[in-house]
Write an enzyme that holds these catalytic residues in place. Structure first.
Site, PDB file in Angstrom:
ATOM      1  N   GLU A 174      37.709  33.464  45.922  1.00 43.25           N
ATOM      2  CA  GLU A 174      38.929  33.149  45.171  1.00 43.25           C
ATOM      3  C   GLU A 174      39.545  34.476  44.787  1.00 43.25           C
ATOM      4  OE1 GLU A 174      38.640  30.804  41.650  1.00 43.25           O
ATOM      5  OE2 GLU A 174      38.455  28.932  42.732  1.00 43.25           O
ATOM      6  N   TYR A 231      38.543  21.544  42.346  1.00 45.87           N
ATOM      7  CA  TYR A 231      38.011  22.494  41.370  1.00 45.87           C
ATOM      8  C   TYR A 231      37.845  21.723  40.062  1.00 45.87           C
ATOM      9  CZ  TYR A 231      37.510  26.898  38.738  1.00 45.87           C
ATOM     10  OH  TYR A 231      37.049  27.922  37.952  1.00 45.87           O
ATOM     11  N   ASP A 250      43.429  31.632  31.325  1.00 45.82           N
ATOM     12  CA  ASP A 250      42.294  32.537  31.462  1.00 45.82           C
ATOM     13  C   ASP A 250      41.895  33.161  30.129  1.00 45.82           C
ATOM     14  OD1 ASP A 250      41.773  32.401  34.289  1.00 45.82           O
ATOM     15  OD2 ASP A 250      43.685  33.396  34.587  1.00 45.82           O
TER      16      ASP A 250
END
Length: 267
Positions: A49, A174, A60
């Site tokens: 990734e 995911y 994040d």
């Protein structure tokens, strides 16, 4: 056959979970970034990734936010990231998923981005802040370029929506293992495993667990419950905390070997 699908089939045949590793392109600088990626791939990483750094990566945590800042400071941008993909593809057949936010893609131009990414050798794209409804604007360009859109499912995703996301999934799903941002602590392997079993029952494609997984023991515990394990912040922290850049590639290569061994031991 798409490289992502082929990789998951090979891992399944070997009775092991795939190891998916995230790093930000250009972190801590472009040369070191290239070297550490090759080290991880040589050590057995199953899927890369590759993050395209963005100035406001809201999903994040601190580790990856800092990685984006370092990469941007080093001069990384979309075109440079795609050049790095091409360099990787010339040496490795490992699948590559570009991990991005929507802004850099829109700035590059969605159609041009998909075409350029495919020509560079990418296999898929994961856009963190693009919900299912908005993905339909990008999907035609992805499909025309032979790229797959990797969808996200979270613990808070309602059942009906989860079914809809999985039904349309390509490549792999995911699965966010816990609420919070990347690199969050407090992972509960039992809850994450139960969530993975639930989503795998709905998904026609492999399911990979990510967020909060940072230790080999956690990988070993979760490998039987998922088709893949995603490690990101653990790698990125080492990049940020290692003063001697020359040591980083070897350190990340060793971590990759340890995590991959745990992917096998857990089965």
């Amino acid at each position: 056959m798409n490289r992502i699908r082929a990789m998951f089939e090979q891992c399944k045949a070997r009775n092991e979970a795939a190891l998916i590793g995230f790093v930000s392109a250009g972190d801590p600088d472009i040369d070191t970034s290239r070297a550490l990626i090759f080290s991880m791939l040589d050590a057995g990483l199953d899927l890369l990734e590759l993050g395209i750094p963005f100035s406001d990566p809201t999903a994040d945590g601190p580790a990856i936010q800092l990685a984006s800042q370092r990469a941007l400071k080093a001069g990384m941008h979309v075109r440079a990231a795609l050049k790095m993909v091409k360099e990787i593809r010339e040496r490795h057949p490992t699948p590559i998923v570009l991990f991005s936010y929507l802004n850099p893609i829109l700035a590059h131009g969605p159609e041009k981005f998909c075409k350029d990414a495919a020509e560079a050798g990418a296999d898929g794209v994961l856009v963190v802040d693009m919900p299912l409804e908005e993905s339909r604007e990008l999907l035609p360009f992805l499909e025309a370029s032979g790229l797959v859109a990797i969808p996200l499912v979270a613990p808070t995703t309602p059942e009906e929506r989860m079914r809809e996301i999985c039904k349309n999934a390509k490549g792999f799903v995911y699965l966010v293992s816990m609420t919070g941002v990347t690199g969050s602590g407090g992972l509960d392997p039992e809850k994450a495993g139960a969530l993975a079993r639930r989503v795998r029952a709905l998904s026609p494609v492999p399911v990979a667990l990510g967020f909060g997984i940072s230790e080999a023991s956690q990988v070993k515990a979760l490998a039987p419950e998922s088709d893949g394990i995603v490690i990101g912040s653990a790698f990125v922290r080492v990049i940020g905390e290692t003063a001697d850049k020359e040591k980083i590639p070897a350190l990340l290569g060793e971590m990759t070997r340890d995590f991959k061994a745990a992917c096998k031991q857990g089965r």
